[in-house]
Design an enzyme around this catalytic site. Structure first.
Site, short mmCIF file in Angstrom:
data_model
loop_
_atom_site.label_atom_id
_atom_site.label_comp_id
_atom_site.label_asym_id
_atom_site.label_seq_id
_atom_site.Cartn_x
_atom_site.Cartn_y
_atom_site.Cartn_z
N SER A 147 50.56 40.67 43.70
CA SER A 147 51.18 41.65 44.60
C SER A 147 50.20 42.09 45.67
CB SER A 147 51.65 42.87 43.80
OG SER A 147 50.53 43.65 43.44
N GLN A 192 56.53 27.90 35.68
CA GLN A 192 55.29 28.59 35.38
C GLN A 192 55.62 29.78 34.48
OE1 GLN A 192 53.57 30.84 38.62
NE2 GLN A 192 51.53 30.71 37.76
N GLY A 193 55.13 29.74 33.24
CA GLY A 193 55.44 30.83 32.30
C GLY A 193 54.23 31.71 32.08
N GLU A 220 46.26 28.12 44.94
CA GLU A 220 47.24 28.75 45.82
C GLU A 220 46.81 28.66 47.28
OE1 GLU A 220 48.76 32.60 44.84
OE2 GLU A 220 50.38 31.87 46.10
N SER A 255 54.20 35.44 33.46
CA SER A 255 54.58 36.85 33.34
C SER A 255 55.42 37.10 32.09
CB SER A 255 55.39 37.28 34.56
OG SER A 255 54.64 37.05 35.72
#
Ligand SMILES: Cc1cc2nc3c(=O)[nH]c(=O)nc-3n(C[C@H](O)[C@H](O)[C@H](O)COP(=O)(O)OP(=O)(O)OC[C@H]3O[C@@H](n4cnc5c(N)ncnc54)[C@H](O)[C@@H]3O)c2cc1C
Lengths: 390, 416
Positions: free
Chosen positions: A373, A130-131, A248, A133
């Protein structure tokens, strides 16, 4: 309330359990086993095992059979996750592809994408990264700068991704790229499905604080991807990403409970070996951790109920993430508390090796960062669930 | 898998909530709260509570109840907590559970219908001041009442173990005199006891003498049906900060009471668990209400030119509270179901629920004061009604440290 699974679901559990009993080598079940295997070797062992699992029909449990799945229920998926954790089966080598990419392709992919991507992904023949960030775009994904420029039938990609899980093992990467030069924030983005085995892609491993090199940097220098390998349409990257991240949620809480409960038991055993399991202050702390773990289990059953009824969990998944990640992290703070001065070494007393628990404790520092986060999750709960103003 | 409330259960909650907001809102609560000389038991409210069937939830249908369970009762308890509602609903329901689970057929037939419709106000007196919430905390002793059939025809501890026998009526007005049962003489104290001043039936836990020659304290635990009007009973009102209840000390000097034949230390533990569960449910309701009211206020309150609810320091704490309160709600639901269904982990489940809900209620009501600022610290504001209720219930049926120790005993000591 009915906390039982259906007869078909329990029959599935029995089948799976007996298959697992014969398929997970005893050595793998030792707590420290994977820590002792070099990263690359361990990855290949796990990949091989997952292929066998696929061939035995224990993959894609709740996916349609047309994609190589089993066509099972959400309850079967929950059972599957739980039984894998109980059997101490290794974690998947293709987590991002399985959890995020595949369901997104099933939802909005082209027929060709559905045909060509899902089955090899499920069999772990193709490992997906998964690219998202970038160095300057973490929580604030819309700040990303990696660019994609059309060139004939291709898109040419330049830029950098970072903290990319499995970068060193990845075959392909689903990556967010700015395909409209000069566009701002959420506009002008596209999700590209790019081949990592090409000259324009360079991977540099990054060592994590735990010592492992599970993630890395990915540099694109005139990397090429056919324009048809765009998921959700050019310029629609933001909505594609939001859909993708929404997968998710799900029934994973039960397996997390199972795994964390094993860690709790290991920690209690360590406390016992150190003669600290009778300390009233530590017992209070352990009790508090168990309260949160049990709450996670109840919550997971609630979530599964919602999933089975097709309810949209929406921002509730932020609550699930907070509960599991904070609980997991706190559990290992309790571990530190009970170790006291013994945290300085990995074998505090004869016969007690805590190195596996120690590195698990380091890992828990990451779980409140990735996947949104804790701070970002709290923003979501406050604004979208409680309706507090921005 | 169905971990949720049914439509009927949700509707029950909505009915209670709607009734309370229309007929017993916080203004009415405050009137009771401030009337410290009063009995804390608004009769109109009690009548409605009875009529609506909220006391009948756990009573079997054959005794004019609704035949539901604690999962339904916790729906009511949550709403009563959310409304900070005074009155002896919880102790009456709990006394009913004692009768239902440990009473003889005759006792059940006599008492349950009257408990279900509110004809009787009941309470439980299970622990001496400062004691633990188990048999070791009981500060009442029982001995066979002299001159009763029971006392003579008794088993090794003088009481026998069956409900048949007793012929003497306990002295006093005898609201439950007709149903027979063994008679004991109770001495000692229990404190604090909720709504003792208005109760006409008290379930009292008492330590019974052990078999002849056994060490002191080795006796059984008896649960007794006491008429607070009986001879040898004194009620000493206590003053406390939470005006949404009334508390008193029960003093017994040879008061006669009828034994529930299903009594045992296990029956006492079970009753305490049910009390802990219903209290936790009330607290989950308190916590949710405190959080919701705070969120509403902080959306509107402007300082520094913006709603204070837009400040992230508040947002994050309120978000964490939302998670904690939701977990408490789930934990209460699970524990209620565990008790109803007799799940293997019911003991753990109740300890988890009480620890979690007590903490959530305390945190949410403290946050309610803090995030209202100065107005939240005034007597006029409702924050202290919730805070004081949460604070009182924090210790009832075991405080979080006691339940956490229980959790540790169940998950640390039992690990093999
Ligand atoms: C083990 C691991 C694996 C990862 N795998 C992947 C992967 O496979 N693919 C991928 O794309 N990325 C991956 N990541 C990256 C991860 O998604 C980012 O680290 C995460 O989104 C946070 O971004 P950041 O690191 O830039 O931190 P920042 O966004 O810079 O945040 C720094 C701090 O500020 C806080 N903060 C940020 N915004 C706010 C706000 N609005 N309000 C309050 N606080 C805020 C954060 O919570 C954090 O504490 C991985 C990270 C880790 C640790």
């Amino acid at each position: 309330m009915d906390l039982t699974f259906s007869a078909a679901e329990e029959a599935f559990r029995a089948d799976l359990r007996s298959w697992l009993a014969g398929s997970v080598p005893a050595a793998w079940r030792e707590p420290g086993f994977w820590a002792g295997v070099p990263d690359g070797e361990g990855f290949e062992l796990r990949r091989e095992w997952e292929r066998r699992k696929f061939d035995a029909g224990f993959a894609g449990i709740d996916w349609p059979t047309e994609y190589g799945g089993r066509g099972g229920t959400p309850g079967m998926k929950a059972i599957y996750d739980e039984e894998l954790a109980l059997a101490r089966a290794p974690g998947t080598v293709n987590p991002l592809g399985l959890a995020f990419l595949a369901p997104t392709i099933m939802a909005i992919g082209t027929d060709e994408q559905k045909r060509e991507i899902i089955r090899p992904l499920l069999r772990c023949d193709v490992i997906w990264c998964q690219g998202f960030s970038e160095p300057d775009a973490g929580s604030d994904l819309a700040a990303l700068r990696t660019s994609g420029v059309a060139d004939g039938d291709d898109i040419v990609v330049n830029g950098q991704k970072v903290w990319t899980t499995n970068a060193g093992h990845g075959d392909r990467i689903f990556t967010m790229v700015r395909t409209e030069p000069g566009s701002q924030r959420h506009r002008g983005l596209s999700m590209l499905l790019l081949d990592m085995h090409q000259d324009g892609v360079e991977v540099r491993p990054l060592r994590q604080m735990s010592g492992a090199t599970e993630f890395g940097e990915v540099f694109f220098t005139d990397a090429r991807v056919p324009a048809r390998e765009c998921l959700g349409g050019l310029g629609n990257g933001w909505s594609t990403a939001m859909l993708l991240l929404s997968f998710e949620r799900g029934a994973s809480g039960i397996s997390q409970y199972t795994a964390f409960r094993k860690s709790y038991d290991e920690i209690v055993r360590a406390a016992r070996a150190l003669g600290r399991d009778t300390d009233p202050v530590l017992r209070q702390e352990l009790g508090r951790r168990m309260v949160e773990l049990e709450c996670l289990r109840y919550h997971a059953m609630h979530v599964l109920t919602q999933v089975e009824r097709g309810a949209d969990l929406g921002a509730e998944s932020s609550m699930t993430k907070l509960q599991w990640s904070e609980t997991y992290q706190d559990l290992f703070e309790t571990f530190d508390d009970l170790l006291g001065a013994d945290a300085a070494v990995s074998t505090p007393v004869a016969g007690l090796d805590i190195s596996a628990l120690q590195s698990e404790g380091f890992w828990t520092r990451s779980v409140t960062i990735w996947g949104g986060s804790s701070q970002v999750q709290r923003n979501i709960v406050a604004e979208r669930v409680l309706g507090l103003p921005r | 898998m169905f971990f949720a409330l049914t439509d009927e259960q949700r509707a029950l909650g909505e009915t209670v909530r709607a009734f309370l907001s229309g007929r017993f809102d916080l203004t009415a609560v405050r009137a009771v709260f401030e009337d410290t000389a009063g009995d804390g038991h608004p009769l109109e409210l009690w009548k409605s509570v009875g009529e609506q069937g909220w006391l009948a939830v756990c009573v079997p249908e054959e005794f004019d109840g609704l035949g539901l369970g604690l999962l339904d009762a916790q729906v009511v308890a949550r709403e009563l907590g959310a409304g900070a509602v005074p009155g002896p609903w919880l102790p009456t329901v709990l006394a009913g559970e004692a009768v239902r689970l440990a009473g003889s057929d005759a006792q059940r037939a006599e008492l349950l219908p009257r408990l279900a419709d509110g004809d009787l106000v009941a309470t439980v007196a299970l622990r001496g001041a400062g004691g633990a919430w188990d048999a070791s905390g009981v500060a009442v002793t029982a001995r066979p009442a002299p001159g009763t059939v029971t006392g003579i025809a008794a088993g090794s501890n003088g009481f026998g173990s069956e409900g048949a026998g007793g012929s003497d009526e306990p002295s006093g007005s005898g609201v439950f005199g007709g149903s027979g049962g063994l008679v004991g003489e109770l001495s000692g104290t229990a404190s604090p006891v909720e709504y003792l001043g208005v109760a006409n039936l008290v379930v009292v836990a008492a330590i019974e003498p052990g078999p002849a020659g056994a060490a002191p304290g080795a006796g059984e635990v008896g649960l007794y049906l006491l008429d607070p009007g009986a001879a040898g009973v004194a009620v000493r009102p206590l003053v406390g900060p939470d005006g949404t209840t009334r508390l008193a000390t029960l003093e017994l000097a040879g008061a006669r009471a009828r034994r529930l034949p299903g009594s045992s230390a296990a029956a006492l533990a079970d009753l305490i668990r049910r009390g802990a569960l219903l209290t936790a449910a009330d607290q989950a309701g308190v916590a949710r209400e405190a959080l919701t009211r705070t969120v509403h206020y902080d959306r509107e309150r402007i300082q520094f030119g913006r709603p204070v609810g837009s400040f992230q320091a508040l947002k994050h704490q309120l978000a964490d509270l939302h998670v904690a309160v939701t977990m408490a709600e789930h934990a209460v639901m699970y524990a209620a179901h565990a008790l109803d269904a007799g799940l293997d982990d019911l003991e753990l489940a109740v300890a988890v629920a009480k620890a979690k809900a007590s903490q959530a209620a305390r945190d949410a009501t403290a946050a309610m004061i803090q995030y209202h600022g100065g107005i939240g610290y005034t007597w006029e504001h409702e924050a202290h009604l919730f805070y004081k209720r949460a604070r009182r219930m924090y210790g009832a049926f075991g405080d979080p440290p006691a339940h956490l120790e229980r959790v540790a005993a169940l998950t640390v000591d039992s690990l093999t």
